[in-house]
Enzyme design. Structure first.
Site, PDB file in Angstrom:
ATOM      1  N   ASN A  75      -1.784  -0.157   7.253  1.00 25.31           N
ATOM      2  CA  ASN A  75      -1.193  -1.445   7.645  1.00 25.31           C
ATOM      3  C   ASN A  75      -0.295  -2.032   6.549  1.00 25.31           C
ATOM      4  O   ASN A  75      -0.102  -3.243   6.489  1.00 25.31           O
ATOM      5  CB  ASN A  75      -2.293  -2.421   8.080  1.00 25.31           C
ATOM      6  CG  ASN A  75      -3.361  -2.602   7.021  1.00 25.31           C
ATOM      7  OD1 ASN A  75      -3.199  -2.151   5.882  1.00 25.31           O
ATOM      8  ND2 ASN A  75      -4.443  -3.267   7.372  1.00 25.31           N
ATOM      9  N   HIS A 130      -1.979  -5.129   1.394  1.00 23.15           N
ATOM     10  CA  HIS A 130      -3.202  -5.915   1.176  1.00 23.15           C
ATOM     11  C   HIS A 130      -2.780  -7.327   0.807  1.00 23.15           C
ATOM     12  O   HIS A 130      -1.849  -7.510   0.010  1.00 23.15           O
ATOM     13  CB  HIS A 130      -4.050  -5.353   0.028  1.00 23.15           C
ATOM     14  CG  HIS A 130      -5.085  -6.345  -0.402  1.00 23.15           C
ATOM     15  ND1 HIS A 130      -6.244  -6.548   0.314  1.00 23.15           N
ATOM     16  CD2 HIS A 130      -5.091  -7.268  -1.395  1.00 23.15           C
ATOM     17  CE1 HIS A 130      -6.930  -7.543  -0.248  1.00 23.15           C
ATOM     18  NE2 HIS A 130      -6.250  -7.995  -1.293  1.00 23.15           N
ATOM     19  N   TYR A 161     -12.553  -3.952  -3.395  1.00 27.68           N
ATOM     20  CA  TYR A 161     -13.083  -4.342  -2.081  1.00 27.68           C
ATOM     21  C   TYR A 161     -14.499  -4.899  -2.157  1.00 27.68           C
ATOM     22  O   TYR A 161     -14.915  -5.601  -1.243  1.00 27.68           O
ATOM     23  CB  TYR A 161     -12.963  -3.184  -1.083  1.00 27.68           C
ATOM     24  CG  TYR A 161     -11.538  -3.047  -0.570  1.00 27.68           C
ATOM     25  CD1 TYR A 161     -10.998  -4.008   0.295  1.00 27.68           C
ATOM     26  CD2 TYR A 161     -10.704  -2.012  -0.978  1.00 27.68           C
ATOM     27  CE1 TYR A 161      -9.684  -3.917   0.739  1.00 27.68           C
ATOM     28  CE2 TYR A 161      -9.396  -1.918  -0.525  1.00 27.68           C
ATOM     29  CZ  TYR A 161      -8.890  -2.878   0.340  1.00 27.68           C
ATOM     30  OH  TYR A 161      -7.593  -2.799   0.779  1.00 27.68           O
ATOM     31  N   GLU A 214      -9.561 -11.435  -7.155  1.00 24.26           N
ATOM     32  CA  GLU A 214      -8.720 -10.239  -7.096  1.00 24.26           C
ATOM     33  C   GLU A 214      -7.614 -10.234  -8.153  1.00 24.26           C
ATOM     34  O   GLU A 214      -7.303  -9.174  -8.716  1.00 24.26           O
ATOM     35  CB  GLU A 214      -8.076 -10.114  -5.713  1.00 24.26           C
ATOM     36  CG  GLU A 214      -9.082  -9.745  -4.632  1.00 24.26           C
ATOM     37  CD  GLU A 214      -8.468  -9.667  -3.245  1.00 24.26           C
ATOM     38  OE1 GLU A 214      -9.183  -9.240  -2.323  1.00 24.26           O
ATOM     39  OE2 GLU A 214      -7.289 -10.035  -3.064  1.00 24.26           O
ATOM     40  N   LYS A 255       0.839  -1.201   0.000  1.00 24.54           N
ATOM     41  CA  LYS A 255       0.000   0.000   0.000  1.00 24.54           C
ATOM     42  C   LYS A 255       0.882   1.262   0.000  1.00 24.54           C
ATOM     43  O   LYS A 255       2.098   1.179   0.245  1.00 24.54           O
ATOM     44  CB  LYS A 255      -0.912  -0.044   1.227  1.00 24.54           C
ATOM     45  CG  LYS A 255      -1.949  -1.185   1.172  1.00 24.54           C
ATOM     46  CD  LYS A 255      -2.786  -1.237   2.445  1.00 24.54           C
ATOM     47  CE  LYS A 255      -3.922  -2.241   2.331  1.00 24.54           C
ATOM     48  NZ  LYS A 255      -4.722  -2.319   3.585  1.00 24.54           N
TER      49      LYS A 255
HETATM   50  P1  ADP Z   1      -7.330  -7.155   5.603  1.00 25.82           P
HETATM   51  O1  ADP Z   1      -6.573  -6.133   4.798  1.00 25.82           O
HETATM   52  O2  ADP Z   1      -6.557  -7.590   6.826  1.00 25.82           O
HETATM   53  O3  ADP Z   1      -7.841  -8.310   4.794  1.00 25.82           O
HETATM   54  P2  ADP Z   1     -10.072  -6.167   5.612  1.00 25.82           P
HETATM   55  O4  ADP Z   1     -10.270  -6.840   4.306  1.00 25.82           O
HETATM   56  O5  ADP Z   1     -11.040  -6.502   6.693  1.00 25.82           O
HETATM   57  O6  ADP Z   1      -8.603  -6.400   6.207  1.00 25.82           O
HETATM   58  O7  ADP Z   1     -10.092  -4.587   5.422  1.00 25.82           O
HETATM   59  C1  ADP Z   1      -9.449  -4.001   4.319  1.00 25.82           C
HETATM   60  C2  ADP Z   1      -8.623  -2.804   4.745  1.00 25.82           C
HETATM   61  O8  ADP Z   1      -9.503  -1.776   5.202  1.00 25.82           O
HETATM   62  C3  ADP Z   1      -7.675  -3.037   5.917  1.00 25.82           C
HETATM   63  O9  ADP Z   1      -6.456  -3.607   5.526  1.00 25.82           O
HETATM   64  C4  ADP Z   1      -7.515  -1.650   6.480  1.00 25.82           C
HETATM   65  O10 ADP Z   1      -6.561  -0.877   5.757  1.00 25.82           O
HETATM   66  C5  ADP Z   1      -8.886  -1.038   6.246  1.00 25.82           C
HETATM   67  N1  ADP Z   1      -9.790  -1.151   7.405  1.00 25.82           N
HETATM   68  C6  ADP Z   1     -10.425  -2.255   7.840  1.00 25.82           C
HETATM   69  N2  ADP Z   1     -11.232  -1.984   8.898  1.00 25.82           N
HETATM   70  C7  ADP Z   1     -11.097  -0.664   9.129  1.00 25.82           C
HETATM   71  C8  ADP Z   1     -11.669   0.248  10.076  1.00 25.82           C
HETATM   72  N3  ADP Z   1     -12.547  -0.170  10.990  1.00 25.82           N
HETATM   73  N4  ADP Z   1     -11.310   1.534  10.021  1.00 25.82           N
HETATM   74  C9  ADP Z   1     -10.440   1.974   9.098  1.00 25.82           C
HETATM   75  N5  ADP Z   1      -9.873   1.188   8.166  1.00 25.82           N
HETATM   76  C10 ADP Z   1     -10.192  -0.117   8.178  1.00 25.82           C
HETATM   77 MG    MG Z   2      -9.305  -8.388   3.333  1.00 26.01          MG
END
Ligand code: ADP
Ligand code: MG
Length: 201
Positions: free
Chosen positions: A156, A159, A54, A170, A14
């Site tokens: 974080n 992805h 997403y 994806e 990212k």
């Molecule tokens: P992951 O990336 O671990 O698979 P998710 O698919 O649940 O997580 O969410 C996608 C991305 O959205 C996360 O990596 C994070 O950057 C962001 N995200 C998820 N939940 C939140 C939240 N409650 N508030 C802000 N950003 C979020």
């Molecule tokens: Mg995810």
């Protein structure tokens, strides 16, 4: 059935991962597991690409909202909303801003259990609670709390596809078929062949 070594997963470094100069560190961690890089590109995504990405999985909204609510409840805190879908809409808007803020690097990694392995090495969604030794746990510190109070996405670094079906949706969203390269590397024999031949002279 295809051999498990053909499983593929999507990884995106990212914008914050690139700003933090962690491209090499991140790639090294996937590479050393034995997985093979089969596609790679740098681009600045559009908002449409991010929204579509997403929403490929119809369950993602519910899951992301429920995960956020559960994290608040676990810490004895109050979530910004108790409706997972409402929370998810907010998160999508934040993700569009975050993921289009600069270049990202998209990659496809191939090998047995690639989806699960990459998730294990990447760590949980929230860096604050992600495991020690994972990329998100070791290299960054963001939290649901900080992201919400600033109305932004959790930063974080990465992805990574969550499940095999998610990866299968994806990968074609980010890469044309011709951009994914089938090739061999010698260490695959040690990882996958039934017999370890030709080691002793
Ligand atoms: P992951 O990336 O671990 O698979 P998710 O698919 O649940 O997580 O969410 C996608 C991305 O959205 C996360 O990596 C994070 O950057 C962001 N995200 C998820 N939940 C939140 C939240 N409650 N508030 C802000 N950003 C979020
Ligand atoms: Mg995810």
């Amino acid at each position: 059935m295809a051999h498990p070594k053909t499983e593929r997963t999507l990884v995106i470094v990212k914008p914050d991962g690139i700003q933090r100069a962690l491209i090499g560190e991140i790639m090294k961690r996937y590479e050393r597991t034995g997985l093979k890089l089969v596609a790679l590109k740098m681009l600045v995504p559009t908002e449409e690409m991010i929204e579509e990405h997403y929403l490929l999985d119809p369950n993602w909204k519910k899951n992301v909202g429920e995960k956020a609510i559960a994290s608040y409840v676990k810490k004895g805190e109050t979530p910004p909303s108790n409706d997972p879908i409402e929370l998810a809409d907010l998160i999508v808007a934040r993700l569009k801003k975050y993921m289009t803020s600069g270049p990202v690097i998209a990659m496809v990694w191939e090998g047995a259990h690639s989806v699960e392995l990459v998730r294990k090495v990447t760590g949980g969604t929230e860096p604050r609670s992600a495991g020690v030794g994972t990329i998100r746990g070791d290299f960054v510190l963001d939290s649901y709390q900080m992201a919400d109070s600033a109305d932004r996405a959790i930063r974080n670094l990465i992805h990574a596809s969550g499940t095999v079906p998610e990866a299968e949706m994806e990968i074609p969203h980010w890469f044309a078929k011709e951009e994914i390269i089938s090739y061999r590397v010698p260490h695959e024999a040690t990882l996958y062949d039934v017999d370890l031949n030709n080691i002793l002279g």
